[in-house]
Motif scaffolding. Structure first.
Motif, PDB file in Angstrom:
ATOM      1  N   MET A 133       0.845  -1.194   0.000  1.00 48.14           N
ATOM      2  CA  MET A 133       0.000   0.000   0.000  1.00 48.14           C
ATOM      3  C   MET A 133       0.882   1.246   0.000  1.00 48.14           C
ATOM      4  SD  MET A 133      -3.072  -1.151  -0.067  1.00 48.14           S
ATOM      5  CE  MET A 133      -3.955   0.394   0.198  1.00 48.14           C
ATOM      6  N   GLY A 134       0.441   2.233  -0.764  1.00 47.02           N
ATOM      7  CA  GLY A 134       1.212   3.466  -0.844  1.00 47.02           C
ATOM      8  C   GLY A 134       0.328   4.689  -0.844  1.00 47.02           C
ATOM      9  N   TRP A 135       0.932   5.805  -0.518  1.00 50.45           N
ATOM     10  CA  TRP A 135       0.256   7.094  -0.559  1.00 50.45           C
ATOM     11  C   TRP A 135       0.972   8.002  -1.549  1.00 50.45           C
ATOM     12  CZ3 TRP A 135      -4.305   8.318   1.720  1.00 50.45           C
ATOM     13  CH2 TRP A 135      -4.782   7.466   2.711  1.00 50.45           C
ATOM     14  N   PHE A 136       0.163   8.755  -2.281  1.00 50.29           N
ATOM     15  CA  PHE A 136       0.653   9.736  -3.240  1.00 50.29           C
ATOM     16  C   PHE A 136      -0.032  11.060  -2.953  1.00 50.29           C
ATOM     17  CE2 PHE A 136       2.725   7.005  -6.475  1.00 50.29           C
ATOM     18  CZ  PHE A 136       2.294   5.765  -6.049  1.00 50.29           C
ATOM     19  N   ARG A 137       0.495  12.115  -3.532  1.00 46.20           N
ATOM     20  CA  ARG A 137      -0.188  13.401  -3.449  1.00 46.20           C
ATOM     21  C   ARG A 137       0.029  14.176  -4.738  1.00 46.20           C
ATOM     22  NH1 ARG A 137       3.497  16.323   1.257  1.00 46.20           N
ATOM     23  NH2 ARG A 137       5.411  16.595   0.026  1.00 46.20           N
ATOM     24  N   GLN A 138      -0.889  15.088  -4.997  1.00 43.08           N
ATOM     25  CA  GLN A 138      -0.814  15.850  -6.234  1.00 43.08           C
ATOM     26  C   GLN A 138      -1.418  17.227  -6.034  1.00 43.08           C
ATOM     27  OE1 GLN A 138      -2.765  14.050  -9.648  1.00 43.08           O
ATOM     28  NE2 GLN A 138      -1.387  15.115 -11.048  1.00 43.08           N
ATOM     29  N   THR A 139      -0.763  18.219  -6.592  1.00 45.02           N
ATOM     30  CA  THR A 139      -1.292  19.575  -6.662  1.00 45.02           C
ATOM     31  C   THR A 139      -1.542  19.901  -8.125  1.00 45.02           C
ATOM     32  OG1 THR A 139       0.936  20.506  -6.758  1.00 45.02           O
ATOM     33  CG2 THR A 139      -0.077  20.289  -4.583  1.00 45.02           C
ATOM     34  N   PRO A 140      -2.355  20.916  -8.404  1.00 44.54           N
ATOM     35  CA  PRO A 140      -2.697  21.228  -9.809  1.00 44.54           C
ATOM     36  C   PRO A 140      -1.491  21.535 -10.687  1.00 44.54           C
ATOM     37  CG  PRO A 140      -4.219  22.325  -8.326  1.00 44.54           C
ATOM     38  CD  PRO A 140      -3.135  21.734  -7.463  1.00 44.54           C
ATOM     39  N   ASP A 160       2.681  20.771   2.085  1.00 40.17           N
ATOM     40  CA  ASP A 160       1.975  19.482   2.126  1.00 40.17           C
ATOM     41  C   ASP A 160       0.565  19.591   1.559  1.00 40.17           C
ATOM     42  OD1 ASP A 160       3.494  18.984   5.339  1.00 40.17           O
ATOM     43  OD2 ASP A 160       4.105  18.078   3.427  1.00 40.17           O
ATOM     44  N   THR A 161       0.117  20.799   1.270  1.00 37.99           N
ATOM     45  CA  THR A 161      -1.205  20.979   0.697  1.00 37.99           C
ATOM     46  C   THR A 161      -1.295  20.260  -0.641  1.00 37.99           C
ATOM     47  OG1 THR A 161      -1.570  23.112   1.783  1.00 37.99           O
ATOM     48  CG2 THR A 161      -2.824  22.681  -0.234  1.00 37.99           C
ATOM     49  N   ALA A 162      -2.272  19.372  -0.769  1.00 39.86           N
ATOM     50  CA  ALA A 162      -2.417  18.559  -1.977  1.00 39.86           C
ATOM     51  C   ALA A 162      -3.647  17.677  -1.829  1.00 39.86           C
ATOM     52  CB  ALA A 162      -1.183  17.689  -2.196  1.00 39.86           C
ATOM     53  N   VAL A 163      -4.009  17.033  -2.923  1.00 37.54           N
ATOM     54  CA  VAL A 163      -4.966  15.930  -2.852  1.00 37.54           C
ATOM     55  C   VAL A 163      -4.152  14.660  -2.649  1.00 37.54           C
ATOM     56  CG1 VAL A 163      -6.757  14.625  -4.034  1.00 37.54           C
ATOM     57  CG2 VAL A 163      -6.604  17.109  -4.355  1.00 37.54           C
ATOM     58  N   TYR A 164      -4.508  13.901  -1.640  1.00 29.64           N
ATOM     59  CA  TYR A 164      -3.783  12.684  -1.285  1.00 29.64           C
ATOM     60  C   TYR A 164      -4.555  11.463  -1.773  1.00 29.64           C
ATOM     61  CZ  TYR A 164      -0.397  15.229   1.484  1.00 29.64           C
ATOM     62  OH  TYR A 164       0.621  16.058   1.877  1.00 29.64           O
ATOM     63  N   GLN A 202      -8.628  15.830   0.124  1.00 31.00           N
ATOM     64  CA  GLN A 202      -7.926  17.110   0.106  1.00 31.00           C
ATOM     65  C   GLN A 202      -7.322  17.418   1.468  1.00 31.00           C
ATOM     66  OE1 GLN A 202      -7.555  19.576  -2.517  1.00 31.00           O
ATOM     67  NE2 GLN A 202      -6.102  20.400  -1.001  1.00 31.00           N
ATOM     68  N   VAL A 203      -6.061  17.790   1.454  1.00 28.28           N
ATOM     69  CA  VAL A 203      -5.374  18.275   2.649  1.00 28.28           C
ATOM     70  C   VAL A 203      -4.933  19.701   2.366  1.00 28.28           C
ATOM     71  CG1 VAL A 203      -3.332  18.035   4.103  1.00 28.28           C
ATOM     72  CG2 VAL A 203      -4.606  15.995   3.388  1.00 28.28           C
ATOM     73  N   SER A 204      -5.360  20.619   3.217  1.00 28.40           N
ATOM     74  CA  SER A 204      -5.010  22.035   3.042  1.00 28.40           C
ATOM     75  C   SER A 204      -4.346  22.529   4.316  1.00 28.40           C
ATOM     76  CB  SER A 204      -6.251  22.866   2.738  1.00 28.40           C
ATOM     77  OG  SER A 204      -6.874  22.440   1.546  1.00 28.40           O
TER      78      SER A 204
END
Length: 123
Positions: free
Chosen positions: A34-41, A89-93, A118-120
């Motif tokens: 299992m992994g976690w990713f994040r992305q911003t626009p 760290d703000t991003a969609v996780y 969403q993490v803001s």
């Protein structure tokens, strides 16, 4: 059909904490990485952390010492505890189920990308 669903995002100030959760279905969770990713626009999706079925853990340098990835195989849940959050760290996780950890990157990703959470983080 493999599916993942993330939850637990929100808005916090710098230095705050959040705990993300991910449930996976359609996989033998006991043997799934299992992994976690994040992305911003304005950036490509980046890997944050990966955990093996037996708990071997890898982190991206950007979150090492602040984030903790864990899992509960009995409940088929994975978690990302995020401490000392920064505005960066703000991003969609997103979480993902996969076949291996290539350091902090789970691959190949076996699950379609979910909606994310969403993490803001504000200063």
């Amino acid at each position: 059909q493999v599916q993942v669903r993330e939850s637990g995002g929100g808005s916090v100030q710098t230095g705050g904490s959040l705990r993300l959760s991910c449930t996976a279905s359609g996989v033998d969770f006991d043997w799934t990485y299992m992994g976690w990713f994040r992305q911003t626009p304005d950036k490509e999706r980046e890997a944050v952390a990966c955990i093996s079925p037996h708990g071997r853990i890898y982190y991206a340098d950007s979150v090492k010492g602040r984030f903790i990835i864990s899992r509960d195989n009995s409940k088929k849940w994975a978690y990302l505890q995020m401490n000392n959050l920064k505005t960066d760290d703000t991003a969609v996780y997103y979480c993902a189920a996969g076949g291996a950890c290539r350091t902090h990157i789970v691959e190949p990703v076996a699950s379609p990308w979910g909606q994310g959470t969403q993490v803001s983080v504000s200063s």
